[in-house]
Motif scaffolding. Structure first.
Motif, PDB file in Angstrom:
ATOM      1  N   PHE A   1      53.647  40.192  12.568  1.00  0.00           N
ATOM      2  CA  PHE A   1      55.051  40.486  12.284  1.00  0.00           C
ATOM      3  C   PHE A   1      55.394  41.935  12.629  1.00  0.00           C
ATOM      4  CE2 PHE A   1      55.337  36.544   9.888  1.00  0.00           C
ATOM      5  CZ  PHE A   1      56.672  36.190  10.067  1.00  0.00           C
ATOM      6  N   TYR A   2      54.455  42.826  12.384  1.00  0.00           N
ATOM      7  CA  TYR A   2      54.677  44.239  12.697  1.00  0.00           C
ATOM      8  C   TYR A   2      54.861  44.417  14.207  1.00  0.00           C
ATOM      9  CZ  TYR A   2      53.879  49.324  12.549  1.00  0.00           C
ATOM     10  OH  TYR A   2      54.003  50.682  12.648  1.00  0.00           O
ATOM     11  N   LEU A   3      54.031  43.741  14.990  1.00  0.00           N
ATOM     12  CA  LEU A   3      54.135  43.846  16.443  1.00  0.00           C
ATOM     13  C   LEU A   3      55.452  43.246  16.947  1.00  0.00           C
ATOM     14  CD1 LEU A   3      51.335  43.457  19.010  1.00  0.00           C
ATOM     15  CD2 LEU A   3      53.474  42.258  19.417  1.00  0.00           C
ATOM     16  N   ILE A   4      55.814  42.074  16.388  1.00  0.00           N
ATOM     17  CA  ILE A   4      57.078  41.447  16.807  1.00  0.00           C
ATOM     18  C   ILE A   4      58.261  42.341  16.454  1.00  0.00           C
ATOM     19  CG2 ILE A   4      58.610  39.469  16.414  1.00  0.00           C
ATOM     20  CD1 ILE A   4      56.127  37.738  16.062  1.00  0.00           C
ATOM     21  N   GLU A   5      58.154  43.014  15.299  1.00  0.00           N
ATOM     22  CA  GLU A   5      59.213  43.951  14.904  1.00  0.00           C
ATOM     23  C   GLU A   5      59.326  45.088  15.921  1.00  0.00           C
ATOM     24  OE1 GLU A   5      60.434  46.830  11.122  1.00  0.00           O
ATOM     25  OE2 GLU A   5      58.547  45.706  11.104  1.00  0.00           O
ATOM     26  N   LYS A   6      58.184  45.572  16.429  1.00  0.00           N
ATOM     27  CA  LYS A   6      58.195  46.673  17.388  1.00  0.00           C
ATOM     28  C   LYS A   6      58.741  46.253  18.754  1.00  0.00           C
ATOM     29  CE  LYS A   6      56.587  49.812  14.672  1.00  0.00           C
ATOM     30  NZ  LYS A   6      57.484  50.900  14.220  1.00  0.00           N
ATOM     31  N   THR A   7      58.745  44.964  19.044  1.00  0.00           N
ATOM     32  CA  THR A   7      59.340  44.503  20.310  1.00  0.00           C
ATOM     33  C   THR A   7      60.859  44.607  20.280  1.00  0.00           C
ATOM     34  OG1 THR A   7      59.552  42.179  19.621  1.00  0.00           O
ATOM     35  CG2 THR A   7      57.445  42.855  20.613  1.00  0.00           C
ATOM     36  N   GLY A   8      61.431  44.707  19.071  1.00  0.00           N
ATOM     37  CA  GLY A   8      62.883  44.754  18.921  1.00  0.00           C
ATOM     38  C   GLY A   8      63.506  43.397  18.734  1.00  0.00           C
ATOM     39  N   ALA A   9      62.711  42.331  18.847  1.00  0.00           N
ATOM     40  CA  ALA A   9      63.262  40.978  18.732  1.00  0.00           C
ATOM     41  C   ALA A   9      63.780  40.700  17.325  1.00  0.00           C
ATOM     42  CB  ALA A   9      62.194  39.946  19.112  1.00  0.00           C
ATOM     43  N   LEU A  10      63.006  41.100  16.324  1.00  0.00           N
ATOM     44  CA  LEU A  10      63.431  40.847  14.951  1.00  0.00           C
ATOM     45  C   LEU A  10      64.691  41.631  14.605  1.00  0.00           C
ATOM     46  CD1 LEU A  10      60.080  40.729  12.928  1.00  0.00           C
ATOM     47  CD2 LEU A  10      61.656  38.852  13.348  1.00  0.00           C
ATOM     48  N   GLN A  11      64.754  42.875  15.023  1.00  0.00           N
ATOM     49  CA  GLN A  11      65.936  43.687  14.726  1.00  0.00           C
ATOM     50  C   GLN A  11      67.170  43.125  15.402  1.00  0.00           C
ATOM     51  OE1 GLN A  11      66.100  46.571  12.587  1.00  0.00           O
ATOM     52  NE2 GLN A  11      68.224  45.909  12.836  1.00  0.00           N
ATOM     53  N   GLN A  12      67.018  42.717  16.665  1.00  0.00           N
ATOM     54  CA  GLN A  12      68.166  42.164  17.377  1.00  0.00           C
ATOM     55  C   GLN A  12      68.602  40.834  16.765  1.00  0.00           C
ATOM     56  OE1 GLN A  12      67.738  41.164  21.582  1.00  0.00           O
ATOM     57  NE2 GLN A  12      69.569  42.352  22.042  1.00  0.00           N
ATOM     58  N   GLY A  13      67.610  40.014  16.399  1.00  0.00           N
ATOM     59  CA  GLY A  13      67.937  38.755  15.728  1.00  0.00           C
ATOM     60  C   GLY A  13      68.585  38.993  14.385  1.00  0.00           C
ATOM     61  N   LEU A  14      68.096  40.010  13.663  1.00  0.00           N
ATOM     62  CA  LEU A  14      68.664  40.366  12.368  1.00  0.00           C
ATOM     63  C   LEU A  14      70.111  40.835  12.524  1.00  0.00           C
ATOM     64  CD1 LEU A  14      68.142  40.853   9.333  1.00  0.00           C
ATOM     65  CD2 LEU A  14      67.342  43.136   9.927  1.00  0.00           C
ATOM     66  N   ASN A  15      70.373  41.639  13.533  1.00  0.00           N
ATOM     67  CA  ASN A  15      71.737  42.103  13.780  1.00  0.00           C
ATOM     68  C   ASN A  15      72.682  40.938  14.035  1.00  0.00           C
ATOM     69  OD1 ASN A  15      70.960  44.753  13.495  1.00  0.00           O
ATOM     70  ND2 ASN A  15      70.703  45.110  15.691  1.00  0.00           N
ATOM     71  N   GLN A  16      72.212  39.965  14.809  1.00  0.00           N
ATOM     72  CA  GLN A  16      73.026  38.789  15.101  1.00  0.00           C
ATOM     73  C   GLN A  16      73.345  38.025  13.812  1.00  0.00           C
ATOM     74  OE1 GLN A  16      74.259  37.667  18.223  1.00  0.00           O
ATOM     75  NE2 GLN A  16      73.683  39.744  18.795  1.00  0.00           N
ATOM     76  N   LEU A  17      72.328  37.884  12.958  1.00  0.00           N
ATOM     77  CA  LEU A  17      72.540  37.180  11.686  1.00  0.00           C
ATOM     78  C   LEU A  17      73.550  37.906  10.807  1.00  0.00           C
ATOM     79  CD1 LEU A  17      69.014  35.939  10.523  1.00  0.00           C
ATOM     80  CD2 LEU A  17      71.024  34.537  11.020  1.00  0.00           C
TER      81      LEU A  17
ATOM     82  N   CYS B   1      53.280  37.786  22.407  1.00  0.00           N
ATOM     83  CA  CYS B   1      54.551  38.496  22.261  1.00  0.00           C
ATOM     84  C   CYS B   1      54.450  39.910  22.830  1.00  0.00           C
ATOM     85  CB  CYS B   1      54.966  38.549  20.787  1.00  0.00           C
ATOM     86  SG  CYS B   1      55.468  36.944  20.131  1.00  0.00           S
ATOM     87  N   GLY B   2      53.277  40.549  22.677  1.00  0.00           N
ATOM     88  CA  GLY B   2      53.087  41.864  23.257  1.00  0.00           C
ATOM     89  C   GLY B   2      53.215  41.833  24.773  1.00  0.00           C
ATOM     90  N   CYS B   3      52.639  40.805  25.366  1.00  0.00           N
ATOM     91  CA  CYS B   3      52.735  40.647  26.835  1.00  0.00           C
ATOM     92  C   CYS B   3      54.170  40.391  27.270  1.00  0.00           C
ATOM     93  CB  CYS B   3      51.840  39.500  27.291  1.00  0.00           C
ATOM     94  SG  CYS B   3      50.072  39.810  27.090  1.00  0.00           S
ATOM     95  N   ILE B   4      54.883  39.508  26.534  1.00  0.00           N
ATOM     96  CA  ILE B   4      56.273  39.184  26.880  1.00  0.00           C
ATOM     97  C   ILE B   4      57.152  40.433  26.788  1.00  0.00           C
ATOM     98  CG2 ILE B   4      58.317  37.887  26.132  1.00  0.00           C
ATOM     99  CD1 ILE B   4      56.394  35.662  25.229  1.00  0.00           C
ATOM    100  N   ALA B   5      56.857  41.280  25.790  1.00  0.00           N
ATOM    101  CA  ALA B   5      57.652  42.501  25.598  1.00  0.00           C
ATOM    102  C   ALA B   5      57.349  43.561  26.655  1.00  0.00           C
ATOM    103  CB  ALA B   5      57.404  43.063  24.206  1.00  0.00           C
ATOM    104  N   GLY B   6      56.311  43.324  27.451  1.00  0.00           N
ATOM    105  CA  GLY B   6      55.961  44.282  28.501  1.00  0.00           C
ATOM    106  C   GLY B   6      55.003  45.361  28.054  1.00  0.00           C
ATOM    107  N   PHE B   7      54.379  45.185  26.885  1.00  0.00           N
ATOM    108  CA  PHE B   7      53.393  46.163  26.420  1.00  0.00           C
ATOM    109  C   PHE B   7      52.080  45.962  27.173  1.00  0.00           C
ATOM    110  CE2 PHE B   7      55.408  45.878  21.907  1.00  0.00           C
ATOM    111  CZ  PHE B   7      56.501  46.623  22.347  1.00  0.00           C
ATOM    112  N   SER B   8      51.360  47.055  27.384  1.00  0.00           N
ATOM    113  CA  SER B   8      50.012  46.928  27.925  1.00  0.00           C
ATOM    114  C   SER B   8      49.107  46.362  26.839  1.00  0.00           C
ATOM    115  CB  SER B   8      49.486  48.296  28.364  1.00  0.00           C
ATOM    116  OG  SER B   8      49.284  49.131  27.218  1.00  0.00           O
ATOM    117  N   LEU B   9      47.919  45.900  27.239  1.00  0.00           N
ATOM    118  CA  LEU B   9      46.996  45.342  26.255  1.00  0.00           C
ATOM    119  C   LEU B   9      46.570  46.407  25.259  1.00  0.00           C
ATOM    120  CD1 LEU B   9      45.707  42.667  25.539  1.00  0.00           C
ATOM    121  CD2 LEU B   9      43.741  43.279  26.954  1.00  0.00           C
TER     122      LEU B   9
END
Length: 444
Positions: A86-102, A274-282
């Motif tokens: 969850f911490y990593l997904i939060e750092k991708t910005g997906a959770l924040q953007q989804g939260l803003n939409q909600l 999710c890290g790969c999808i977000a474009g983060f290196s390994l």
């Protein structure tokens, strides 16, 4: 005024108290048999005998702490891996953007948001016994709650509280009802119709209580920049994978007999993906993931420490004596009174035995023949366990999940008790009334 003890201090105090009890309560045990087919250990009814064994030493007391953590290692790993995910997904910005939409969608509809959250977690509770998994979601839920004006008690009760209500009144909670019915010699999922009706009533009352509390205890909405543009493709994909993973885990728990390790593996893969999808290196993905571990270490430690209480009581040979003392006298009382007091006895026993499945395995083989002797159906015996034991997960300090969640919410145990005792008593009142009705209609 002295600061109220934190969760770890409280649990360590309970471990010490449990050790002292081993010198006061007589030692004793029931005989147990192993079913080689199911690999479940059952208690032999009417086999309790007192024993004289050496008492636990101070060193045994200290050993209970690492033993408790090791005994819950699979759950500790789940909390760390799920929290890191969850911490990593939060750092991708997906959770924040989804939260803003909600937040934008639910503007002016905060009560509807609370009802939706409560229903989702009630569903998670009555289907898969959702509880420990909520720990990793808590920071995100609290952030969402503050953004729409709800305090920590409102969010914790609508998430963890709703899940425990769902588990307690569930017709088919795999970690509660299914194991209890199996140990009681009942057909699995039998009598679900009555349980469904009671679940619906309890859920409506619970949600109504939360709504009433939330209206009287609104807080100022947290000020944050709301980004209203549509979700990016990457973030949509990440959130979609999160939903799919939860669906896979739910199916695995219900149909494939999965445990914590299988869940941990799923969320580990989700995090890397999710890290790969977000474009983060390994390298960056794993570094962020480890950063998430740091956020969850406190909660994971609480889970392990809470298990130390059970270690002390089992090794001190007094847990069976507690069961014998609580339930033995019930055979001399009228059936209806015995049934309600059986529920109360389960509530008391859940302090030293917070494991839902462990509680059922310990008590059902003893109480099933006792129910026959009293004139109660075994279904009512299971109801008393459900409504008495599982609801106490919201109160007992030995329940690691609850202590971890309120710690993350920044609420001390004293304030949590002040808030949660009333709604829990209301739920248990509904449970007691349901048991009395079950006795009158001959529910079996």
């Amino acid at each position: 005024m002295k600061k109220f003890p934190n969760a770890i201090v409280i649990i360590l105090s309970v471990i010490l108290f449990a050790w002292i009890l081993t010198f006061i309560i007589p030692q004793g045990s029931y005989e147990r048999t192993l079913n080689e087919t199911t690999e479940l250990t059952s208690v032999v009814p009417d086999s309790y005998q007192q024993e004289e064994l050496p008492h636990l030493s101070v060193f045994d007391l200290l050993l209970a702490i690492p033993k408790g953590i090791v005994g819950r290692a699979d759950l500790v790993v789940l909390i760390l891996l799920l929290g890191g995910c969850f911490y990593l997904i939060e750092k991708t910005g997906a959770l924040q953007q989804g939260l803003n939409q909600l937040i934008v969608i639910l503007a002016g509809k905060e009560s509807l948001a609370l009802v939706i959250i409560s229903l989702l977690f009630i569903t998670g509770g009555f289907t898969i016994g959702l509880q420990e998994e909520i720990i990793a979601m808590t920071p995100i839920l609290l952030l969402f709650g503050r953004s729409i004006g709800y305090n920590a008690n409102t969010i914790v009760s609508s998430s963890l509280g709703s899940a425990i209500v769902g588990s307690s009144f569930s017709p088919f909670n795999p970690f509660g009802v299914v194991i209890a019915q199996k140990e009681a010699g009942l057909e699995l999922l039998s009598g679900y119709e009555f349980r469904l009706i009671v679940l619906a009533i309890a859920s409506l009352v619970w949600i109504f209580y939360i709504l009433q509390y939330s209206r009287k205890n609104r807080i100022e909405k947290s000020v944050q920049k709301i980004v209203t543009e549509k979700l990016s493709f990457r973030n949509k994909l990440i959130l979609m994978l999160l939903a799919i993973t939860f669906s896979i885990v739910t199916y695995g728990l219900i149909s494939l007999n999965w445990g914590y390790n299988e869940m941990s593996a799923c969320f580990f893969v989700l995090a890397l993906t999710c890290g790969c999808i977000a474009g983060f290196s390994l390298n960056k993905t794993t570094e962020i993931y480890i950063g998430g571990f740091k956020e969850m270490v406190f909660a994971a430690l609480i889970i392990g420490l809470a298990n130390g209480v059970s270690v002390i009581l089992k090794e001190g040979m007094i847990i069976d004596t507690i069961v014998y003392g609580l339930f033995g006298p019930l055979q001399h009382l009228p059936p209806a009174l015995s049934a309600v007091l059986m529920m109360v006895s389960h509530s008391i026993l859940h302090f030293p035995m917070p494991s839902t499945s462990g509680h059922a395995i310990l008590t059902m083989p003893i109480l099933s023949p006792l129910s026959d002797l009293i004139g109660l159906s075994r279904q009512i015996c299971v109801l008393a366990y459900q409504y008495g034991a599982i609801m106490m997960d919201l109160i007992v300090p030995t329940n690691g999940a609850t202590m971890a969640v309120i710690a993350l919410a920044g609420t001390n145990y004293k304030n949590w008790l002040k808030f949660i005792v009333k709604p829990v008593l209301i739920m248990m009142g509904i449970g007691a009334l349901a048991i009395l009705i079950a006795v009158q209609i001959g529910y079996s």
